[in-house]
Design a protein around this motif. Sequence first.
Motif, PDB file in Angstrom:
ATOM      1  N   THR A   1      41.273  46.085  39.191  1.00 41.77           N
ATOM      2  CA  THR A   1      42.194  45.879  40.202  1.00 41.77           C
ATOM      3  C   THR A   1      42.063  46.595  41.494  1.00 41.77           C
ATOM      4  N   SER A   2      42.490  46.600  42.440  1.00 39.09           N
ATOM      5  CA  SER A   2      42.569  47.045  43.727  1.00 39.09           C
ATOM      6  C   SER A   2      43.071  48.477  44.067  1.00 39.09           C
TER       7      SER A   2
ATOM      8  N   PHE B   1      49.021  45.549  44.937  1.00 40.83           N
ATOM      9  CA  PHE B   1      47.663  45.493  44.283  1.00 40.83           C
ATOM     10  C   PHE B   1      47.318  44.141  44.318  1.00 40.83           C
ATOM     11  N   SER B   2      45.811  43.748  44.088  1.00 41.74           N
ATOM     12  CA  SER B   2      45.377  42.411  43.583  1.00 41.74           C
ATOM     13  C   SER B   2      44.471  42.888  42.252  1.00 41.74           C
TER      14      SER B   2
ATOM     15  N   LEU C   1      39.497  41.176  40.446  1.00 39.71           N
ATOM     16  CA  LEU C   1      38.256  41.301  41.324  1.00 39.71           C
ATOM     17  C   LEU C   1      37.062  41.113  40.493  1.00 39.71           C
TER      18      LEU C   1
END
Length: 407
Positions: free
Chosen positions: A88-89, A269-270, A273
């Motif tokens: 995750t970011s 958050f993204s 990734l």
Amino acid sequence: MTSSYEVLHQQGQHPIKAWTRGVSFDENSRQQLLNIAGLPFIHKWIAVMPDVHLGKGATIGSVIPTVGAVIPAAVGVDLGCGMMATKTSLTAAHLPDSLTALRSEIEKRVPHGRVANFKGRDTGSWGQAPEDVVQAWLPLSEGFQRLCEKHPCLKNTNNLNHLGTLGTGNHFIEICLDEADAVWVMLHSGSRGVGNRIGTHFIELAKKDMERWFIHLPDKDLAYIPEGSEHFKNYLEAVGWAQDFALANRVIMMNNVLSAMRDVLPVPFSAELEAVNCHHNYISREHHYDKNVLVTRKGAVSAKLGEMGIIPGSMGAKSFIVRGLGNEESFCSCSHGAGRVMSRTQAKKLVSLAQHIQATAGVECRKDEAVIDETPSAYKPIDAVMAAQADLVEIVHTLKQVVCVKG
């Protein structure tokens, strides 16, 4: 790079190449592997991973290439069991001091464990499958109907109601931090109740065929299905379907864990990734040493050149995101984890609750007697396991869990 395996060989049998230097490799597991090495349809040799330990029929941590036959018990009953990890970011700084609420929310979103209640549902399954699970089932449903027509015993299994659920034993969901303090989600599960029934069904069929054909084996659990026989295509079809179910199962759980994190954590958050979704109990058609073969990986991960994989340690220990080195001598494989050194019964007898609590310090997880069979000391040291397979994979990320959800 020079190979780091030892060779076991009995006259008249196929060799066994074992990546076990610096890790325990007990005599019962050795004998079990020698039993398999005596079968006539093994291709070249058996590759043994450093997490090797005794299994039913075949050894966990083994790679068994075959030509013209397959051993259902070597694949096992947790068909398609494997790992998924997503970066995750988020960073460690985004996580709250107390992770109890996050663990609790994940436990609410993902059915886990098994509490059979004759008046209600098993708490490890869905009472009524939510819409995302129903949608994920649609591509699987037609194949399942075909399987049920051929094998009516599969009809009343836990299938749709287990899709997107964790299970018990060594299955887990973890929130981890990598070497740069990036937050990862990692989970471990397979094809649940329906996969278990498929595996059990074909093991029974293979045993009956061995009796009918008067084939005597050193272990009845090594009963095999020859290519061209009645059950061969049906078995590969059923295992392939279970492996698809297992992949979908992990994706649903991952989405639900990320949803739980979004509801608990105050920062957007993204994810995805970097993502890996890999089996470690499965069959694959592959080409090795000038032959098309069926490769059974029982507690082993594909590690072709550049291929990403996951090698988890025990709860409380490190885990690794790895990249395959494509070592043909291992049939391009690596270990699937640390590997047990204690049975579940031994762990419960030998490890105290206080020792378990100390071993899982700093991890938000269950610290009760019911999970002592999964305590870190029940497993081999993960650093030694990684050192033993340095010619099979390279480490890309080192993860340390901060939350662990167990069934």
